[in-house]
Design a protein around this motif. Sequence first.
Motif, short mmCIF file in Angstrom:
data_model
loop_
_atom_site.label_atom_id
_atom_site.label_comp_id
_atom_site.label_asym_id
_atom_site.label_seq_id
_atom_site.Cartn_x
_atom_site.Cartn_y
_atom_site.Cartn_z
N LYS A 2 -26.65 -1.86 -63.21
CA LYS A 2 -27.24 -2.87 -64.07
C LYS A 2 -28.67 -2.52 -64.47
O LYS A 2 -29.20 -3.12 -65.41
N ASP A 3 -29.29 -1.58 -63.77
CA ASP A 3 -30.65 -1.18 -64.11
C ASP A 3 -30.68 0.04 -65.04
O ASP A 3 -31.71 0.67 -65.22
N ILE A 5 -29.68 1.53 -68.93
CA ILE A 5 -29.28 1.29 -70.31
C ILE A 5 -28.54 2.54 -70.82
O ILE A 5 -28.97 3.67 -70.58
N SER A 111 -35.83 -3.43 -73.66
CA SER A 111 -34.77 -3.49 -72.66
C SER A 111 -35.38 -3.56 -71.26
O SER A 111 -36.41 -2.95 -70.97
N GLU A 113 -33.96 -2.56 -68.43
CA GLU A 113 -33.49 -1.52 -67.51
C GLU A 113 -34.58 -0.48 -67.23
O GLU A 113 -35.41 -0.19 -68.09
#
Length: 366
Positions: A2-3, A5, A111, A113
């Motif tokens: 989830k971290d 992109i 973003s 991430e």
Amino acid sequence: MKDVIGIINDTMNADELKDLTKHRSFGSIPFGGRYRLIDFTLSNMANSGINNIGIFTQIKSRSLLDHLGTGKNWNLNHLYILPPVIKPGENLENFGDVDYFSKHIDFLEKSKEKYVLLANSNCIYNLDFNLVKNFFFDSLADIVMVYKRVENTKDEKVINLDVDFSSKRIIDIAVEPNNSTGDLYCNIIFMRKEMFLGLIDYCVSRGLKDFIKDGIIPRLKTFRVMAYEYNGFYGQVKTLLNYYKLNKALLEKEVWDKLFINDNPILTKVQHEPPAKYVEGNLVENSLIANGCVIEGKVINSILFRGVKVKKGSVIKDSIVMQKGIIGENAVIENTILDKEVQVNNDVKVISPLNYPIVIERKTEI
């Protein structure tokens, strides 16, 4: 992941594939009977838990947009299409990948991430990117580039990595090398987003355009650029011949199993069609036949996409026939690629030289 992109680069150009990219981008080139090229990279990202994905596209992206939709077929919540931004006086033909990235730098900066996984849209493989991320941390890398050991890259326009196998560090990168063996770069890079943005800024400030040649290669001694070895099936589409050969490779059980028979499915746009229909008197040998096809003739060592009709007495051998093609009675197709909705009339023969397939443009009647 989830971290992380995901960034998919669909901005490549190749004169050798112009017959297939006249109306579409690389990523939307049909492949394997029911897929598009981008399905492999996109599925690998989705299967690895990457949920925020941006796709940098060319102008010819209508087919790609239609295929991707909202991303629901890949179970994605955040899929962004990033078309080229052209200012007055700029020419898209002169753009490098850095130009595409820099035009949407705000997307990358906003973003949340911390890491970036950058991959091209024209590659065929099945890889859990969590393994790449773990290697990034275990090797204390600044940048990880994925590679595969190969026997022959002589006839393909590729990038080879010179890897120190004792340390797994990349000591040199050769773009379109003359040698026939090497460590083939798989067009996959993992790094911190902060470093990715820094390299883009460095290139833009100096008028440089190629992310690898101008951003990474000059820093091989400064940064810890590490090599992760991928052992599965891999191919990248850069020429018409290797597109043809990669499609034909799917007819080999070992290749098919490595790509599709595992816990990480290659996903694509769902289209509900009836099963293929095999009429009495047909003959099908070692071929991929998609849903909706009607087979009355012979299909040998070939790949047929959805809705293809093969009429009585016709023969398709060592060929690729894309969606809704119609092969008339007693027609012969050999070593040829038929784009979408091509109609071959009765008694017509289209026979290409071995290993030199020709492409019949979509919606052509012959």
